[in-house]
Design an enzyme around this catalytic site. Sequence first.
Site, PDB file in Angstrom:
ATOM      1  N   ASP A 155       0.823  -1.209   0.000  1.00  0.00           N
ATOM      2  CA  ASP A 155       0.000   0.000   0.000  1.00  0.00           C
ATOM      3  C   ASP A 155       0.860   1.264   0.000  1.00  0.00           C
ATOM      4  OD1 ASP A 155       0.568   0.809   2.786  1.00  0.00           O
ATOM      5  OD2 ASP A 155      -0.658  -0.895   3.353  1.00  0.00           O
ATOM      6  N   HIS A 186      39.908  10.918  10.876  1.00  0.00           N
ATOM      7  CA  HIS A 186      40.739  12.059  10.470  1.00  0.00           C
ATOM      8  C   HIS A 186      39.882  13.290  10.202  1.00  0.00           C
ATOM      9  CE1 HIS A 186      39.320  11.800   6.306  1.00  0.00           C
ATOM     10  NE2 HIS A 186      39.435  10.487   6.417  1.00  0.00           N
ATOM     11  N   GLU A 237      42.134   3.006   4.788  1.00  0.00           N
ATOM     12  CA  GLU A 237      40.768   3.000   4.269  1.00  0.00           C
ATOM     13  C   GLU A 237      40.602   1.928   3.193  1.00  0.00           C
ATOM     14  OE1 GLU A 237      37.689   3.037   4.371  1.00  0.00           O
ATOM     15  OE2 GLU A 237      37.234   5.184   4.554  1.00  0.00           O
TER      16      GLU A 237
END
Length: 450
Positions: free
Chosen positions: A76, A255, A330
Site C-alpha cells: 500500500d 581524520h 581505508e
Amino acid sequence: MTSYVIEADGGSRGNPGPAGYGAVVMDASDGQVLAEAAEAIGVTTNNVAEYRGLIAGLQAVLRLGGEGAPVAVRMDSKLVIEQMAGRWKIKNEGLRPLALEAGALVRRLRVTEWTWIPRERNKHADRLANEAMDAAAKGLTWKAGGTTQPELQEEPPAAGGQPPIAAGQPPTAGGQPPSARTKAPAAPSPTTASPTAPPSVAQQTDLLDIGAISEISAPTASTAAAQQRTAKAPAKGTGWAPPTRVATSLLLLRHGETALSVERRFSGRGDAELTPNGLAQAAAAAERLSREPYRLDVIVSSPLKRARQTAEAVARRTGLDVEVEEDLRELDFGDWEGHTFTEVQRRWPAELSTWFADPETAPPGGESFATVARRVQAAGERLVERYEGKTVLAVSHVTPIKMLLRLALTAPLESLYRMHLDVACLSLIEYYADGPAVVKSFNDTSHLRR
C-alpha cells in the site's frame, strides 16, 4: 514451479518515530501463508520501514523458491511500488541504498508485477508491523504467530537496536519457523556488578562509575589510567579467565576534513591532505585528548596522510610517538576513487548495485568490505593483545572505524550502511578479558562545537 505473492508494509509512529515492518509470503495459487517476517527497527521514517518490509519479503521468497522464483509484489506504499517499478525517480538519497538492496534481490527473482493495493487489502502485513512495534514498546521481541517473548538481556536495547528477526523461514508442522527466535542470555555488562555475584569476584570499574554521567562528555573517557586510579584491590576470580578490573580502551578518531570529504567523493587509498579546517579539527581533537580524563598511552595511525596529520596533532599535545598500523588504512575504492556517488551510479550502475548487495564484491580495481573486515579485525586484535589494560588512540577512516564498532557489537556487515561518522569524530570501545567488548560512545564531535 510455485508462484509467490509478497504483501509488505512498514510504519513509523511519528515519522520519524519508533518504526517497524511486516511482510507475508503466500502461495499465489491458493493464498496459503508460507512465511512471515516482522521487526522493530528503531526510530526512522515510514518510507524506510516500507522498504525494509519489501526487502524482508524478497529475502523470504529467495529462501523459499530459490533463484528465478516468480513473485508478485503488492504494497500500500505508492512510493515504493512506483520507484521499484521504475516509474518514479528516487529523490530521497536516504532511500537509495535500500532501493539498491531491494533491486539486487529483484534481479535474482522474476517479479511478475508491482501492484499498489489499498491499506484495507494489506491488513496482514500491517498487523505484523504493528505487532513488532507493540512488542518493542514493551521490551519484547516479535515472534512468528503474533506472539512476543521477552528480551533476555541486562539492559534495554538502544534506540534502533532491536535485534534482527530471522525472516522468511517456512513454518514447520508446529507452526514455528525452524530458525531459533530466542536469544541466549546476554553476558553481564562489564560495568554492572551482579547482585548475586560472590564477593570474591573483582568489580570492574571505569569513569562511568565516577560522579554523574551527565558531567562527562562522550566518549566517556573510561581510560585505563583512570580505571587504575579508581579500581579497588584485586580479588580472586572464579570465571573462565582471570578477573579484569581494567579495560583496554580503544579510542577511535576519524581524520579531519579533506577536499574530497567536503565534496562527498569516494576517498580510499588516495593520499589526500587535510584542509585548513581539517587541521583545525585535528587540533581541537588533540586539545581534548590531552586533558583529563584521557591520559593516552599509545597513538596508532593509518599510513595515509590525512590520518597521520590528525594523529601527529594529538602527538604534539601529548608527547607521544605515532605508530603506523597498515591495516587501519581505508578501503580501496579502485576506479571509483575521487568520484561522487552520483558519478559512480551513472558510470557503474550494475557494479554499484552488486557492491551494495554483496559484501564480498569489490569496486572495480578495489577491495571488498569482507576483505577490509578481515584485515581490520586482525589489526584490532593485535592492538588489544599488545596494549592490554592501556588506552590506545587509533586514528583511521570511516570504513575501518565502522568495522571495529560492528565487530564489538557482533553486528552483520550490512550494519555498515546504518552508521554515519562525521570527520574528526570520536568513538570508544572497551575490551575486557573476561567479558564482551562494549561500545561506550559513537560519533562524538563535541570538541568541534566549542
